[in-house]
Design a protein around this motif. Sequence first.
Motif, short mmCIF file in Angstrom:
data_model
loop_
_atom_site.label_atom_id
_atom_site.label_comp_id
_atom_site.label_asym_id
_atom_site.label_seq_id
_atom_site.Cartn_x
_atom_site.Cartn_y
_atom_site.Cartn_z
N ASP A 1 -38.90 -75.30 14.47
CA ASP A 1 -38.84 -74.52 13.24
C ASP A 1 -40.10 -74.71 12.39
OD1 ASP A 1 -36.26 -73.41 13.71
OD2 ASP A 1 -35.38 -75.33 13.17
N LEU A 2 -40.60 -75.93 12.34
CA LEU A 2 -41.83 -76.19 11.59
C LEU A 2 -43.02 -75.53 12.29
CD1 LEU A 2 -42.98 -77.53 9.08
CD2 LEU A 2 -43.36 -79.60 10.42
N ALA A 3 -43.05 -75.57 13.61
CA ALA A 3 -44.13 -74.90 14.35
C ALA A 3 -44.07 -73.39 14.13
CB ALA A 3 -44.02 -75.22 15.83
N LEU A 4 -42.88 -72.83 14.12
CA LEU A 4 -42.73 -71.40 13.82
C LEU A 4 -43.21 -71.09 12.42
CD1 LEU A 4 -39.29 -70.16 15.25
CD2 LEU A 4 -41.57 -69.34 15.85
N ALA A 5 -42.94 -72.00 11.48
CA ALA A 5 -43.37 -71.80 10.10
C ALA A 5 -44.90 -71.77 10.01
CB ALA A 5 -42.80 -72.90 9.20
N VAL A 6 -45.57 -72.62 10.77
CA VAL A 6 -47.04 -72.58 10.80
C VAL A 6 -47.51 -71.24 11.35
CG1 VAL A 6 -49.10 -73.60 11.84
CG2 VAL A 6 -47.27 -75.09 10.99
N ALA B 1 -31.77 -69.34 11.19
CA ALA B 1 -32.40 -69.17 9.89
C ALA B 1 -33.16 -70.41 9.43
CB ALA B 1 -31.34 -68.80 8.84
N ALA B 2 -33.11 -71.48 10.21
CA ALA B 2 -33.77 -72.73 9.79
C ALA B 2 -35.28 -72.56 9.68
CB ALA B 2 -33.45 -73.85 10.79
N SER B 3 -35.87 -71.68 10.48
CA SER B 3 -37.33 -71.50 10.41
C SER B 3 -37.75 -70.88 9.08
CB SER B 3 -37.80 -70.61 11.57
OG SER B 3 -37.21 -69.32 11.48
N GLY B 4 -36.88 -70.05 8.48
CA GLY B 4 -37.19 -69.50 7.17
C GLY B 4 -37.25 -70.57 6.09
N LEU B 5 -36.35 -71.54 6.19
CA LEU B 5 -36.38 -72.65 5.23
C LEU B 5 -37.65 -73.48 5.41
CD1 LEU B 5 -32.66 -73.83 5.55
CD2 LEU B 5 -33.64 -72.30 3.84
N ALA B 6 -38.06 -73.68 6.67
CA ALA B 6 -39.29 -74.42 6.94
C ALA B 6 -40.51 -73.65 6.44
CB ALA B 6 -39.41 -74.70 8.43
N ALA C 1 -39.65 -63.93 9.30
CA ALA C 1 -40.21 -63.59 10.60
C ALA C 1 -39.78 -64.55 11.69
CB ALA C 1 -41.73 -63.54 10.52
N GLY C 2 -39.71 -65.84 11.37
CA GLY C 2 -39.30 -66.82 12.37
C GLY C 2 -37.90 -66.54 12.89
N GLU C 3 -37.01 -66.11 12.00
CA GLU C 3 -35.65 -65.77 12.40
C GLU C 3 -35.65 -64.57 13.35
OE1 GLU C 3 -31.38 -64.64 10.24
OE2 GLU C 3 -33.09 -65.33 9.05
N THR C 4 -36.51 -63.59 13.07
CA THR C 4 -36.61 -62.42 13.94
C THR C 4 -37.13 -62.83 15.32
OG1 THR C 4 -37.10 -61.04 12.01
CG2 THR C 4 -37.59 -60.12 14.18
N ILE C 5 -38.19 -63.64 15.34
CA ILE C 5 -38.74 -64.11 16.61
C ILE C 5 -37.67 -64.85 17.41
CG2 ILE C 5 -40.42 -65.70 17.64
CD1 ILE C 5 -42.21 -65.10 15.15
N PHE C 6 -36.95 -65.73 16.73
CA PHE C 6 -35.90 -66.52 17.37
C PHE C 6 -34.84 -65.61 17.98
CE2 PHE C 6 -32.38 -69.34 17.88
CZ PHE C 6 -32.87 -70.63 17.91
N ALA C 7 -34.37 -64.62 17.21
CA ALA C 7 -33.28 -63.76 17.68
C ALA C 7 -33.71 -62.88 18.84
CB ALA C 7 -32.78 -62.90 16.52
N VAL C 8 -34.90 -62.30 18.75
CA VAL C 8 -35.39 -61.46 19.84
C VAL C 8 -35.55 -62.30 21.11
CG1 VAL C 8 -37.36 -60.12 20.69
CG2 VAL C 8 -36.50 -59.75 18.36
N ALA C 9 -36.16 -63.47 20.96
CA ALA C 9 -36.37 -64.34 22.12
C ALA C 9 -35.05 -64.75 22.75
CB ALA C 9 -37.15 -65.59 21.69
N ARG C 10 -34.12 -65.18 21.94
CA ARG C 10 -32.87 -65.75 22.46
C ARG C 10 -31.97 -64.68 23.08
NH1 ARG C 10 -31.02 -70.80 21.31
NH2 ARG C 10 -33.27 -71.22 21.37
N THR C 11 -32.20 -63.41 22.77
CA THR C 11 -31.40 -62.36 23.39
C THR C 11 -31.47 -62.44 24.90
OG1 THR C 11 -31.71 -60.90 21.48
CG2 THR C 11 -31.03 -59.86 23.54
#
Length: 419
Positions: free
Chosen positions: A358-363, A273-278, A374-384
């Motif tokens: 996380d900052l790059a995902l935020a951009v 969830a860190a990307s959402g904060l960024a 969205a960054g959290e979704t990208i992270f979770a799908v990727a990490r699966t």
Amino acid sequence: MRDQEPAPLDAERRLSTKEAAELLGVKPETVYAYVSRGQLSSRRVTGGRGSTFDAREVEALARRNRRESAGGSPSGGELSVRTRITLIESDRYYYRGVDAVDLATRHTYEEVAEWLWTGRMRPGSTFTAPAASVAVARRAVDALPGHTAPTDLLRVATIAAATADPLRFDLSEDAVLGTARTLIPTLVSALPPAWHDRRDEGPLAHRLWTRLSAHKDPDEASLRALDTALALLVDHDLAASTLAVRVAASARAHAYAAVSAGLGVIEGPLHGAASGLAHRLLQDVLDQGDAAPVIADELRAGRRIPGLGHRLYPGEDPRARALFALLEQIPRAEPSLLAARDIVETTARHAPLHANVDLALAVLTTSCGMPPTAGETIFAVARTAGWIAHALEEYGERPLRMRPSGLYVGPKPPQPLPE
């Protein structure tokens, strides 16, 4: 030959520092390090300068150290697990010995996932979800409230997909790989579309775009950036969620359950969830046109600045560097890139921290019309994909080896029954 377990020590016996060190196989200074970490308790010798230690505590710690000796540190360091999947060193990381950034920038997410799972490159790999799996996952997700968080959507979709797979308890490599190749596209297909278009064909990144972005006609550079972000995030050694997956796999939970364990951990603000904060920080800077007041407010509130620094990279996060390079090719990303640079430079006046992924995902998410989650979704799908790789590796290990022993520090029994 296995070392023999020592005979149990007298419950009332106290050990000197020297005796404790000999039993643990460490230096006397390390015994006091255990005390400082709360792993041992000590008692001052009456009228003397030394300390004594509870024999049972020392024996329990010695047993635990022996159990972890195959992968852990004999001095009581952090848990280590042998793995052939990802190596992180010198501000770079590698998938099965190959530079992960090179893989991610030259191959699709699906191809990188296949490499991680099998050690073989399968050009043109695409993942297809069975209609039955997608149908049951969509029904489950569509029944959830509109404000449901991304990881909750994915967790529910994972559980629903498991119920549609009667062969989920088959833990053979071929069966688990078959699950992986259908579960990941099922998760994407189950997500609500950003507009009335539930595309279920083409590369996974293209399908995911229709679930995340308000831009209906993405340019090739934006799609490439999303696909590369997925590939960059496939795995990152033994992150918290990956450890949870390996614990589940150690207990021989099936692949869906192991992925669900990872999703349960990834939601934390210090992880997925860190990307959402960024994203929110970056949006505030874009709204105000200056990072200084935004950073000042964060520091005044006692919060760490999201999107900066990483405990595994003293220098620059290679994932951020690679993603920023791709984002620079997208004209509409320029304002977000400038805002991100402002954040880094403003914070650098107080702490020399580099941008992390996380900052790059935020951009990526702010410039491509995506919500903060969205960054959290990208992270979770990727990490699966990475979780599946670790589950497969763990299925080949001794069952239940991921079972540390607790070091009891509560009241010494027997205690009277509570009134």
